[in-house]
Design an enzyme around this catalytic site. Structure first.
Site, short mmCIF file in Angstrom:
data_model
loop_
_atom_site.label_atom_id
_atom_site.label_comp_id
_atom_site.label_asym_id
_atom_site.label_seq_id
_atom_site.Cartn_x
_atom_site.Cartn_y
_atom_site.Cartn_z
N LYS A 73 33.85 22.92 27.06
CA LYS A 73 33.55 21.95 28.94
C LYS A 73 33.72 22.63 30.04
CE LYS A 73 35.91 17.16 28.78
NZ LYS A 73 37.34 16.51 28.62
N SER A 150 35.12 11.84 27.67
CA SER A 150 34.76 12.48 28.69
C SER A 150 34.29 13.44 28.14
CB SER A 150 35.82 12.84 29.34
OG SER A 150 36.76 13.37 29.47
N SER A 174 40.29 11.42 25.23
CA SER A 174 38.50 11.95 25.87
C SER A 174 38.00 12.93 24.63
CB SER A 174 38.81 12.66 26.99
OG SER A 174 38.81 12.00 28.27
#
Lengths: 487, 97, 474
Positions: A73, A150, A174
């Protein structure tokens, strides 16, 4: 021949037998990443990946992660590799240090393929608010249903079998919620078990670094590699580094599992409920004691606003360093205030700004008591109540989402409904108490997978994996990926 | 609590050193209305004031760091992300005291 | 109408630890810009603070010396505001739970001993340094993260003299506990004064004015005394004091307006979520206290016990570094007076003349002690000792070798001395009879004559002894 729809364990066997090399895996992953139709990537690090992969010659027998490609990420710091947090305010920021998790995976000779998209600064749950636009759900060719966020890019790339695992972060859900839309194992550890050094902070008291895999065993392998005390992280746990593979296959006989009736009641989707009930039967058939219990609804309703107030308050402070002076694009101006104002006005999207204002307002001296401190008290009440549950039960079990297909446009309107407040937001319990929490696929709805979640007591990450492993065995959704399902 | 008005929200945003357009402040105003309704529910929880505010998820502790000089960044590393640099320092418009 | 001043003082002290408050980058003054920087000091995303153990030990020591209650659990908070010198957009400090609270110091006020109460002592971090040039500003992050302690007094101080004494006392404490250089002119001790006036007998406080940028103890006094006159003048002529920040202009010797204060800033304090509570054991706290260097008062008592008088003791104690050097000299508790004379005489004037700090003085204490032993044993005279010292400052050579090379030796041969004495007696019969009639000065004169005859090379103590014996025999 494709290799990347395999698990880490399977790939390790092939690497050992020299049927495949790290370089070959890296090349295949990079090819796939370049063709990725889901907008999952901020950066593909082709040159570095190929260089590193070609340096790996002799497979280390006792290192299951040797030569395995992965993605990360883009809110996790990577030295000399652009790290944007999917925000314009960091669009040219090149870190000078590696996050601890990156350092550990490098040590294990894992090969970083790319940096993945997220909701801007990890503040969102839809996978739609990053500066590169919407990241799509690989299971949805029509591109109308969300992959969630996310950690959207990290989830999409494992679901699309570009890599067998990815790193993400989890402040409310997330990792564990997108895992459901992507049919993956998604895990966040006990707070402090995996170092957060190098994770761009959203709300540190709720933030966790975690990961996506396609099997429970792969997850346990990764946790073994990533856990451990890190003196650079002031919240890092000492002396809790058990071998998570040791008891993995010990089954669930006698394990006490509870399900909150109020969560089930907040879900109307029959497919989800049926699959969830079936999974309960499976657990029982393996000897687990599963009880449906009641949890105060007012506390469940309090999760979302509590989360909003605490996370926005912490976030407004954490992101005050983004001012265009030391790094990031610099705005014009004749005074330093103008420079900062123009940098920040241009650098943050509307959603982020709104959240910052909410957080800042909650922290004002005259508002703190009724907003920030009240939210922290609600957090305390919820954690106390959950800890009471954990006096009787080893695991809390719940569906992750209210439905498998969540449209990108036109979602749930009623922000005061149980479906919204409870079904869609209860996973934040895991962040409030820092509990180990694991999502894993339990069913498919017309081509769309969905997960359920296992949450355990702090420090008992091993047990969560053990239960997850038993459940995975009974369900047959191990190593789900778009290639397998579509084929 | 301070009453939430468009002016106040603009002032809040400017204090955080950014601005938004009028429409966005309007959205924010509505968002606050929803949040206040949700927070009201929390205020009604009976024993909400029976507990202390919780910062850390569980009783945990940090440790002191030994006072030993560690590594430093090179000048290049320190300054490479800054947009304006002069004499190895980051340059800003004159800060008026 | 008579007014009384209500004065509170906030003192920031930069600690001289090896590393910074929350990062391990080196902490010292004078390095070239941006060379003492780690990712945290630049507020790069993902960096996390870790608390410096020595800074905590220092804070405990100063808290103890200020008679404070010491919190055995450490918490930190964020103070949120934007400024060009604040890299993170917040400062990590201790708002809610300062490590020290409710202490005091005793100062010598104009009316005798006075207790000044201290509200709190907390740890925090310094900002980066700004260099303001004609049209722009340059930022140097070397100072960012330097450990600070802030000491906040209660408003017990009534005038400039007390304020001066208070700041001097705090400075003495942090310097002698080895926590800080305490140099106001270099900014390692900074002082903000809050001052308001009210009619005598009134319990309500007047409007507070803040004075910043006070770079010496004497300026603290001057600024406050000026400010009291300024505010009384305004009040007596029916004016109103406005809430503002002022600074002291050294050339004009008056305070001048920096800025009017509008609404007080809301710093939106909240607990620092990246530092979990730190539990200090009783042993840890006690050890920090027990291993603290002696205070100035303790040192003074010790010097007095070794035979120095109070003025001599105070003279050494004017400088912490000088007293530390002196402590090394007197470790063996021998030749104390001679060592004091050498250090505060020859050595000090040498240092001053050549602008050398005592810490950079080349002569090792052990060599200086050897020199003193030569003097005290009568091997050489004090004046010969000075000559040897002039050589020692070049290469720190062994004083005995220098003595040999220079051929400096006191003649202690009794035969030689006796013959000099006899010659002096023979030449000065009047002095003998004067001495026998009780004139002590005559004896000194005779000894002086012997020194003259010997060209200063005989041991004066032995001369006295021999002379006395000879005269007694006559």
């Amino acid at each position: 021949m494709s290799y990347l729809d395999k698990t880490i364990v399977e790939l390790h066997e092939l690497l050992l037998k020299k049927e495949v090399t790290p370089l070959l895996l890296a090349k295949e992953a990079i090819e796939k990443a370049k063709k990725d139709p889901n907008n999952a990537f901020e950066t593909i690090v082709e040159k570095e990946a190929l260089e590193f992969a070609s340096s790996l010659k002799e497979c280390e027998e006792d290192n299951l992660l040797w030569g395995i490609p992965f993605v990360c990420k883009d809110n996790i710091s990577t030295k000399d590799i652009l790290t944007t947090a999917s925000s314009e305010i960091l669009k040219d920021y090149v870190p000078v240090f590696d996050a601890e998790v990156i350092r550990k995976l490098k040590d294990k000779k894992c090969v970083l393929i790319g940096k993945t998209t997220l909701d801007e600064l990890a503040m969102g749950g839809t996978g739609t608010t990053g500066h590169k636009g919407v990241t799509y759900n690989p299971y949805d060719p029509s591109k109308t249903c969300m992959i969630g966020g996310s950690s959207c890019g990290s989830c999409a790339s494992v679901a699309a079998s570009i890599v067998p695992f990815s790193l993400g972060s989890d402040t409310g859900d997330s990792i564990r919620k997108p895992a459901s839309y992507g049919g993956l194992v998604g895990y966040k550890p006990t707070w402090g078990k995996i170092s957060r050094y190098g994770l761009f902070p959203f709300a540190p008291s709720l933030d966790h670094v975690g990961f996506f895999t396609r099997s429970i065993e792969d997850g346990a392998i990764l946790l073994n590699a990533l856990q451990g005390y890190d003196p650079k992280d002031g919240s890092s746990l000492k002396d809790h580094d058990e071998d998570n593979l040791k008891n993995l296959k010990n089954g669930v006989n006698g394990i006490k599992i509870c399900v909150f009736k109020e969560i089930i009641d907040s879900i109307n989707d029959k497919v989800i409920l049926d699959a969830f009930n079936k999974s309960i039967d499976n657990l029982r058939s393996k000897g687990a004691n599963v009880n449906i219990i009641s949890f105060p609804k007012e506390l469940l309703n309090a999760i979302y606003p509590t989360y909003m107030v605490i996370s926005c308050a912490e976030a407004t402070s954490n992101n005050a360093n983004l001012d265009g002076i030391k790094f990031g694009p610099r705005g014009e101006g004749n005074t330093y205030q103008e420079v900062m104002m123009n940098s920040r006005t241009k650098g943050f999207s509307e959603l982020i700004k709104r959240r910052f204002v909410i957080g800042s307002y909650s922290l004002f001296k005259e508002n703190q008591e009724e907003l920030f401190l009240r939210a922290q008290k609600a957090r305390h009440l919820i954690v106390n109540k959950v800890n009471e549950v954990f006096e009787k039960y080893d695991i809390i079990y719940s569906p992750c989402v209210s439905k498998a297909r969540n449209p990108i446009k036109g979602g749930i309107d009623d922000k005061l409904s149980s479906t919204y407040l409870i079904a869609e937001n209860h996973l934040a319990i895991g962040n409030f108490g820092g509990y180990p929490s694991l999502s894993l696929p339990i069913g498919m709805d017309d081509g769309f997978p969905f997960d359920a979640n296992l949450t355990g007591r702090v420090f008992e990450d091993s047990l969560v994996f053990q239960v997850g492993y038993a459940l995975e065995e009974t369900l047959g959704y191990k190593n789900l990926s778009i290639e397998k399902v579509v084929k | 609590m301070k009453e939430v008005t468009l002016e106040l929200l603009k002032q809040c945003a400017n204090n955080l050193l950014f601005d938004m357009d009028q429409e966005q402040y309007q959205t924010l105003l509505e968002e606050f209305a929803t949040l206040f309704k949700q927070m009201e529910l929390i205020g009604k929880i009976e024993d909400i004031d029976s507990v202390t505010p919780l910062t850390f998820p569980y009783p945990c502790q940090s440790y002191l760091r030994e006072d030993i000089e560690g590594e430093t960044l090179t000048l290049e590393e320190t300054l490479k992300n800054a947009k304006e640099v002069e004499d190895n320092q980051i340059k800003l418009p004159k800060v008026v005291l | 109408m008579n007014f009384e001043a209500v004065i509170g003082i906030e003192i920031h002290v930069e600690m001289k630890t090896k590393s910074k408050m929350f990062s391990s980058s080196p902490n010292y003054f004078g390095a070239s810009p941006n060379t003492l920087v780690s990712p945290l000091d630049m507020a790069f995303p993902g960096t996390m603070p870790t608390v410096n153990k020595q800074a905590v030990i220092n804070a405990i020591r100063v808290s103890n010396l200020l008679n404070m209650e010491i919190d055995h659990t450490l918490y930190f908070d964020r103070k949120n505001y934007f400024y060009s010198d604040l890299p993170k957009g917040y400062q990590i400090t201790q708002n809610d739970r300062p490590i020290g609270k409710n202490g005091y110091v005793i100062i010598d006020s104009l009316d005798g001993k006075k207790k000044i109460e201290i509200e709190r002592l907390h740890m925090e971090e310094d900002t980066c340094k700004q260099l303001h040039l004609s049209t722009y500003t340059l930022l140097d992050y070397n100072r960012a993260g330097t450990p600070l302690i802030e000491i906040v007094s209660r408003p017990d101080i009534k005038n400039g003299y007390e304020a001066m004494k208070y700041v001097d006392k705090i400075r003495e404490i942090v310097v002698f506990s080895n926590v800080s250089d305490g140099k106001m002119e270099e900014g390692s001790l900074r002082c903000d004064v809050n001052i308001s006036l009210r009619p005598v007998g009134e319990s309500k406080f007047g409007t507070k004015v803040e004075i910043k940028n006070l770079n010496s103890v004497s300026n603290v006094q001057k600024a406050i005394d000026f400010e009291i006159r300024r505010q009384s003048g305004i009040l007596l002529s029916g004016g109103i004091i406005s809430q503002e920040t002022r600074r002291f202009d050294e050339t004009k010797k008056e305070t001048v307006l920096m800025r009017k204060k509008t609404d007080s800033v809301d710093y939106k304090y909240f607990r620092e979520p990246n530092i979990a509570p730190i539990y200090l054991s009783d042993e840890f706290v006690q050890k920090a206290i027990d291993t603290c260097l002696p205070s100035l008062d303790q040192k003074r008592d010790y010097y007095l016990s070794l035979g120095l008088n109070i003025d001599e003791a105070n003279q050494v104690l004017l400088s912490f570094e000088m007293s530390n050097y002196f402590d090394k000299l007197i470790e063996g508790k021998k030749y104390v007076k001679t060592l004091w004379n050498l250090l505060m005489g020859e050595v000090l004037s040498y240092l001053n003349k050549n602008e050398i700090e005592i810490n950079d003085f080349i002569v090792t204490p052990s060599n200086l002690v050897t020199l003193a032993s030569l003097i005290d044993s009568g091997e050489i005279s004090f004046n010969q000792g000075k000559k040897i010292l002039q050589e020692m400052v070049k290469n720190d050579d062994d004083p005995k070798k220098i003595q040999e090379v220079l051929g400096l030796k006191q003649n202690s041969n009794l035969g030689d001395i006796e013959s000099f004495c006899k010659e002096a007696i023979k030449n000065n019969p009047q002095s003998i009879s004067d001495y026998k009639n009780g004139k002590d000065r005559a004896f000194s004169f005779l000894v002086g004559q012997v020194m003259k005859l010997s060209k200063g090379k005989v041991n004066p103590q032995l001369v006295s002894k021999v002379m006395k014996e000879l005269i007694d025999k006559e």
